[in-house]
Design an enzyme around this catalytic site. Structure first.
Site, PDB file in Angstrom:
ATOM      1  N   LEU A  71      14.416  59.717 -22.007  1.00  0.00           N
ATOM      2  CA  LEU A  71      13.286  59.428 -22.902  1.00  0.00           C
ATOM      3  C   LEU A  71      12.945  60.609 -23.795  1.00  0.00           C
ATOM      4  O   LEU A  71      12.318  60.439 -24.843  1.00  0.00           O
ATOM      5  CB  LEU A  71      12.059  59.034 -22.075  1.00  0.00           C
ATOM      6  CG  LEU A  71      12.012  57.566 -21.628  1.00  0.00           C
ATOM      7  CD1 LEU A  71      10.986  57.375 -20.516  1.00  0.00           C
ATOM      8  CD2 LEU A  71      11.699  56.648 -22.805  1.00  0.00           C
ATOM      9  N   SER A 137      -0.167  50.638 -16.687  1.00  0.00           N
ATOM     10  CA  SER A 137      -0.546  50.741 -15.274  1.00  0.00           C
ATOM     11  C   SER A 137      -2.041  50.539 -15.059  1.00  0.00           C
ATOM     12  O   SER A 137      -2.865  50.969 -15.879  1.00  0.00           O
ATOM     13  CB  SER A 137      -0.154  52.133 -14.786  1.00  0.00           C
ATOM     14  OG  SER A 137      -0.784  52.415 -13.559  1.00  0.00           O
ATOM     15  N   GLU A 139      -3.594  52.254 -13.181  1.00  0.00           N
ATOM     16  CA  GLU A 139      -4.097  53.624 -13.082  1.00  0.00           C
ATOM     17  C   GLU A 139      -4.886  53.993 -14.360  1.00  0.00           C
ATOM     18  O   GLU A 139      -5.734  54.880 -14.331  1.00  0.00           O
ATOM     19  CB  GLU A 139      -2.895  54.558 -12.876  1.00  0.00           C
ATOM     20  CG  GLU A 139      -3.196  55.999 -12.551  1.00  0.00           C
ATOM     21  CD  GLU A 139      -3.835  56.259 -11.190  1.00  0.00           C
ATOM     22  OE1 GLU A 139      -3.790  55.392 -10.306  1.00  0.00           O
ATOM     23  OE2 GLU A 139      -4.397  57.351 -11.029  1.00  0.00           O
ATOM     24  N   TYR A 161      -1.102  61.415 -15.174  1.00  0.00           N
ATOM     25  CA  TYR A 161      -0.282  60.198 -15.300  1.00  0.00           C
ATOM     26  C   TYR A 161      -1.074  59.091 -16.010  1.00  0.00           C
ATOM     27  O   TYR A 161      -0.585  58.468 -16.952  1.00  0.00           O
ATOM     28  CB  TYR A 161       0.151  59.736 -13.899  1.00  0.00           C
ATOM     29  CG  TYR A 161       0.785  58.365 -13.859  1.00  0.00           C
ATOM     30  CD1 TYR A 161       2.137  58.188 -14.136  1.00  0.00           C
ATOM     31  CD2 TYR A 161       0.029  57.232 -13.529  1.00  0.00           C
ATOM     32  CE1 TYR A 161       2.716  56.927 -14.099  1.00  0.00           C
ATOM     33  CE2 TYR A 161       0.598  55.971 -13.485  1.00  0.00           C
ATOM     34  CZ  TYR A 161       1.945  55.825 -13.766  1.00  0.00           C
ATOM     35  OH  TYR A 161       2.512  54.569 -13.728  1.00  0.00           O
TER      36      TYR A 161
HETATM   37  P1  NAP Z   1      10.233  54.471 -10.198  1.00  0.00           P
HETATM   38  O1  NAP Z   1      10.867  53.763  -9.042  1.00  0.00           O
HETATM   39  O2  NAP Z   1       9.668  55.825 -10.001  1.00  0.00           O
HETATM   40  O3  NAP Z   1      11.345  54.536 -11.355  1.00  0.00           O
HETATM   41  C1  NAP Z   1      11.151  55.342 -12.494  1.00  0.00           C
HETATM   42  C2  NAP Z   1      12.388  55.263 -13.360  1.00  0.00           C
HETATM   43  O4  NAP Z   1      12.181  56.080 -14.521  1.00  0.00           O
HETATM   44  C3  NAP Z   1      13.663  55.792 -12.683  1.00  0.00           C
HETATM   45  O5  NAP Z   1      14.745  54.979 -13.056  1.00  0.00           O
HETATM   46  C4  NAP Z   1      13.819  57.186 -13.297  1.00  0.00           C
HETATM   47  O6  NAP Z   1      15.151  57.644 -13.320  1.00  0.00           O
HETATM   48  C5  NAP Z   1      13.348  56.893 -14.718  1.00  0.00           C
HETATM   49  N1  NAP Z   1      12.995  58.094 -15.459  1.00  0.00           N
HETATM   50  C6  NAP Z   1      12.227  59.138 -15.045  1.00  0.00           C
HETATM   51  N2  NAP Z   1      12.170  60.072 -16.008  1.00  0.00           N
HETATM   52  C7  NAP Z   1      12.912  59.625 -17.050  1.00  0.00           C
HETATM   53  C8  NAP Z   1      13.272  60.155 -18.313  1.00  0.00           C
HETATM   54  N3  NAP Z   1      12.864  61.362 -18.699  1.00  0.00           N
HETATM   55  N4  NAP Z   1      14.057  59.412 -19.124  1.00  0.00           N
HETATM   56  C9  NAP Z   1      14.518  58.196 -18.726  1.00  0.00           C
HETATM   57  N5  NAP Z   1      14.233  57.647 -17.537  1.00  0.00           N
HETATM   58  C10 NAP Z   1      13.445  58.352 -16.702  1.00  0.00           C
HETATM   59  O7  NAP Z   1       9.088  53.567 -10.841  1.00  0.00           O
HETATM   60  P2  NAP Z   1       8.800  51.989 -10.669  1.00  0.00           P
HETATM   61  O8  NAP Z   1       7.895  51.803  -9.520  1.00  0.00           O
HETATM   62  O9  NAP Z   1      10.065  51.242 -10.768  1.00  0.00           O
HETATM   63  O10 NAP Z   1       7.896  51.723 -11.965  1.00  0.00           O
HETATM   64  C11 NAP Z   1       8.488  51.356 -13.199  1.00  0.00           C
HETATM   65  C12 NAP Z   1       7.518  51.666 -14.328  1.00  0.00           C
HETATM   66  O11 NAP Z   1       6.303  50.943 -14.124  1.00  0.00           O
HETATM   67  C13 NAP Z   1       7.093  53.122 -14.444  1.00  0.00           C
HETATM   68  O12 NAP Z   1       6.895  53.408 -15.806  1.00  0.00           O
HETATM   69  C14 NAP Z   1       5.758  53.181 -13.709  1.00  0.00           C
HETATM   70  O13 NAP Z   1       4.988  54.244 -14.198  1.00  0.00           O
HETATM   71  C15 NAP Z   1       5.195  51.827 -14.071  1.00  0.00           C
HETATM   72  N6  NAP Z   1       4.276  51.221 -13.114  1.00  0.00           N
HETATM   73  C16 NAP Z   1       4.637  51.068 -11.809  1.00  0.00           C
HETATM   74  C17 NAP Z   1       3.785  50.427 -10.931  1.00  0.00           C
HETATM   75  C18 NAP Z   1       4.151  50.222  -9.483  1.00  0.00           C
HETATM   76  O14 NAP Z   1       3.258  49.927  -8.691  1.00  0.00           O
HETATM   77  N7  NAP Z   1       5.417  50.317  -9.120  1.00  0.00           N
HETATM   78  C19 NAP Z   1       2.544  49.939 -11.392  1.00  0.00           C
HETATM   79  C20 NAP Z   1       2.219  50.108 -12.732  1.00  0.00           C
HETATM   80  C21 NAP Z   1       3.092  50.728 -13.594  1.00  0.00           C
HETATM   81  P3  NAP Z   1      15.771  58.564 -12.132  1.00  0.00           P
HETATM   82  O15 NAP Z   1      16.261  57.601 -11.093  1.00  0.00           O
HETATM   83  O16 NAP Z   1      16.841  59.301 -12.823  1.00  0.00           O
HETATM   84  O17 NAP Z   1      14.650  59.436 -11.621  1.00  0.00           O
HETATM   85  O1  G4F Z   2       1.156  54.789  -3.304  1.00  0.00           O
HETATM   86  P1  G4F Z   2       0.422  55.697  -4.208  1.00  0.00           P
HETATM   87  O2  G4F Z   2       1.007  57.042  -4.436  1.00  0.00           O
HETATM   88  O3  G4F Z   2       0.214  54.898  -5.561  1.00  0.00           O
HETATM   89  P2  G4F Z   2      -0.795  55.088  -6.800  1.00  0.00           P
HETATM   90  O4  G4F Z   2      -1.340  56.442  -6.894  1.00  0.00           O
HETATM   91  O5  G4F Z   2      -1.776  53.965  -6.735  1.00  0.00           O
HETATM   92  O6  G4F Z   2       0.209  54.883  -8.033  1.00  0.00           O
HETATM   93  C1  G4F Z   2       1.142  53.813  -8.046  1.00  0.00           C
HETATM   94  O7  G4F Z   2       0.515  52.684  -8.600  1.00  0.00           O
HETATM   95  C2  G4F Z   2       0.136  52.827  -9.986  1.00  0.00           C
HETATM   96  C3  G4F Z   2      -0.536  51.513 -10.392  1.00  0.00           C
HETATM   97  O8  G4F Z   2      -1.902  51.593 -10.139  1.00  0.00           O
HETATM   98  C4  G4F Z   2       1.396  53.102 -10.788  1.00  0.00           C
HETATM   99  F1  G4F Z   2       1.085  53.147 -12.108  1.00  0.00           F
HETATM  100  C5  G4F Z   2       2.020  54.395 -10.326  1.00  0.00           C
HETATM  101  O9  G4F Z   2       3.230  54.612 -11.051  1.00  0.00           O
HETATM  102  C6  G4F Z   2       2.362  54.268  -8.845  1.00  0.00           C
HETATM  103  O10 G4F Z   2       3.386  53.312  -8.705  1.00  0.00           O
HETATM  104  O11 G4F Z   2      -1.067  55.916  -3.665  1.00  0.00           O
HETATM  105  C7  G4F Z   2      -1.914  54.816  -3.387  1.00  0.00           C
HETATM  106  C8  G4F Z   2      -3.174  55.329  -2.692  1.00  0.00           C
HETATM  107  C9  G4F Z   2      -3.862  56.500  -3.413  1.00  0.00           C
HETATM  108  O12 G4F Z   2      -5.232  56.274  -3.444  1.00  0.00           O
HETATM  109  C10 G4F Z   2      -3.556  57.714  -2.558  1.00  0.00           C
HETATM  110  O13 G4F Z   2      -4.571  58.716  -2.587  1.00  0.00           O
HETATM  111  O14 G4F Z   2      -2.804  55.854  -1.400  1.00  0.00           O
HETATM  112  C11 G4F Z   2      -3.488  57.063  -1.180  1.00  0.00           C
HETATM  113  N1  G4F Z   2      -2.727  57.845  -0.202  1.00  0.00           N
HETATM  114  C12 G4F Z   2      -3.205  58.196   1.028  1.00  0.00           C
HETATM  115  N2  G4F Z   2      -2.281  58.929   1.664  1.00  0.00           N
HETATM  116  C13 G4F Z   2      -1.495  58.346  -0.338  1.00  0.00           C
HETATM  117  C14 G4F Z   2      -1.203  59.034   0.824  1.00  0.00           C
HETATM  118  N3  G4F Z   2      -0.612  58.265  -1.376  1.00  0.00           N
HETATM  119  C15 G4F Z   2       0.600  58.871  -1.204  1.00  0.00           C
HETATM  120  N4  G4F Z   2       1.520  58.766  -2.197  1.00  0.00           N
HETATM  121  N5  G4F Z   2       0.905  59.563  -0.068  1.00  0.00           N
HETATM  122  C16 G4F Z   2       0.043  59.681   0.981  1.00  0.00           C
HETATM  123  O15 G4F Z   2       0.346  60.319   1.993  1.00  0.00           O
END
Ligand code: NAP
Ligand code: G4F
Length: 347
Positions: A71, A137, A139, A161
């Site tokens: 990116l 997100s 977030e 973020y």
């Molecule tokens: P993820 O498992 O952390 O995957 C992130 C992806 O982004 C990986 O393929 C990573 O590649 C790639 N990436 C990181 N830095 C990059 C760069 N500089 N250029 C190109 N690619 C890059 O995340 P996910 O859970 O699948 O989420 C997908 C998207 O949705 C993200 O944008 C996240 O912020 C957003 N999102 C996720 C959630 C959720 O709950 N999962 C909710 C809301 C929004 P590498 O494998 O090389 O690291």
């Molecule tokens: O699983 P988390 O790290 O997810 P978080 O911060 O909600 O973010 C994820 O969801 C977002 C959508 O709202 C995405 F945009 C983002 O990319 C990501 O996928 O934490 C969830 C909750 C937080 O409140 C954190 O404080 O769990 C709490 N938590 C408690 N103990 C923990 C832990 N989180 C993590 N990662 N590790 C812990 O040990």
């Protein structure tokens, strides 16, 4: 509402190696798409989640095409987009860990905010008619201004973020209005699966509890157990991304289950499924608390359900069961490997 015929459409996915990228690739391939993905070069393989979809490009049945890029590297993006001329581009690439964004704020903003702008510019230049999905997100709602959160709820991000995602959201909307691009923001609430990264709380819990059950680990260290999240299944959420790009008009949508649960409830349910008393194994470590926390997320996805016809297929409890079952298998394999290597050493 017209749904375009997806036959032989071409899609490009940024973030294809991540959780969502792998589910989205499966979905698009099942719909007959030619799928292309951008991967980053790394010193060891990072394509584990999509290995099963990859075929030799010299074979006629190739379904997945991977290209090196980043990116932060507009010229590589422009070259790939110009060559492929995708019908649809999904930006799932991000430094996606909220806690890590406090340790690496500048890097997170570079990739998640500036990276999105670099990508939008490359699309505007090389394939302005491509349909674009931006992974926004919940977030962004941060210190929530209303409950539940919907498309019109004002943003109040609480992390580097979250701030970066707000920037990317407004840039996407601005490219839609300024240049007439078909650009959509999905405002997705937390979604999980057996492919979730192991440092996000749900997977950290299911991985630890199943390893404890198999005698591979003694305890798990967590942070804030009182935070509440609206957790859904990633497989359902990628369907919503695709639906957004099949509409006549580009719009923004909240995607959520409409249920909220605390981290504590997630812990109780997971350990309960394994007949373990969680209080014996869960320890609190201040290292996992955040400087600013998002206390409560609860989404209202009425718009996505009504206009897109989007539906949930997996409930909170089914999601945990699915993750526990997958991680139990993984832990069993780990234990067997450990036992056989101990036997070989003892022989
Ligand atoms: P993820 O498992 O952390 O995957 C992130 C992806 O982004 C990986 O393929 C990573 O590649 C790639 N990436 C990181 N830095 C990059 C760069 N500089 N250029 C190109 N690619 C890059 O995340 P996910 O859970 O699948 O989420 C997908 C998207 O949705 C993200 O944008 C996240 O912020 C957003 N999102 C996720 C959630 C959720 O709950 N999962 C909710 C809301 C929004 P590498 O494998 O090389 O690291
Ligand atoms: O699983 P988390 O790290 O997810 P978080 O911060 O909600 O973010 C994820 O969801 C977002 C959508 O709202 C995405 F945009 C983002 O990319 C990501 O996928 O934490 C969830 C909750 C937080 O409140 C954190 O404080 O769990 C709490 N938590 C408690 N103990 C923990 C832990 N989180 C993590 N990662 N590790 C812990 O040990």
């Amino acid at each position: 509402m017209e749904i375009h015929n997806p036959k032989s459409k071409r899609a490009l996915i940024l973030g294809i190696t991540g959780q969502d990228g792998s589910y989205l690739s499966e979905l698009l391939i099942s719909k007959g798409y030619e799928v292309h993905g951008i991967i980053r070069r790394s010193s060891s393989f990072n394509t584990e989640r999509i290995e099963h979809l990859y075929h030799d490009p010299h074979e006629p049945h190739v379904r997945l095409n991977l290209h090196y890029g980043d990116l932060m590297d507009g010229s590589s993006l422009r070259a790939v987009i110009s060559q492929i001329q995708p019908d649809e581009i999904y930006n799932l690439g991000a430094q996606s860990h909220v806690r890590v964004s406090f340790d690496q704020p500048v890097y997170t903003v570079e990739v998640d905010a500036l990276g999105t702008l670099i990508l939008l510019e490359a699309i505007r230049d090389a394939a302005p008619r491509a349909r674009f999905y931006q992974a926004g997100s919940s977030e962004m709602f941060g210190k929530v201004r209303e409950v539940p959160q919907r498309e019109a709820t004002p943003f109040y991000p609480r992390s580097p973020y979250g701030c970066a995602k707000v920037f990317a959201h407004w840039q996407t909307l601005n490219y839609r209005e300024a240049y007439g691009m078909f650009a959509c923001n999905g405002i997705l609430f937390n979604h999980e699966s057996p492919r979730r990264g192991e440092t996000f709380v749900t997977r950290k819990i299911t991985r630890a509890a199943t390893r404890i059950k198999e005698g591979l680990q003694e305890a798990v260290y967590l942070g804030n157990l009182e935070a509440r999240r609206d957790w859904g299944y990633a497989g359902d959420y990628v369907e919503a991304m695709w639906l957004m790009l099949q509409q006549e008009e580009a719009q923004d949508y909240v995607v959520a289950t409409g249920e909220t649960h605390s981290v504590r409830e997630f812990v109780e349910e997971t350990f309960g499924l394994l007949d373990l008393d969680w209080k014996k194994y869960v320890r609190i470590d201040p290292r996992y608390f955040r400087p600013t926390e998002v206390d409560l997320l609860l989404g209202d996805s009425t718009k996505a359900r009504t206009l897109l016809g989007w539906q949930l297929t997996v409930s909170f409890r089914e999601l945990i069961k699915m993750m526990v079952e997958a991680d139990r298998k993984l832990a069993r394999r780990e234990r067997l490997v450990k036992e056989s290597s101990a036997m070989i050493q003892g022989a």
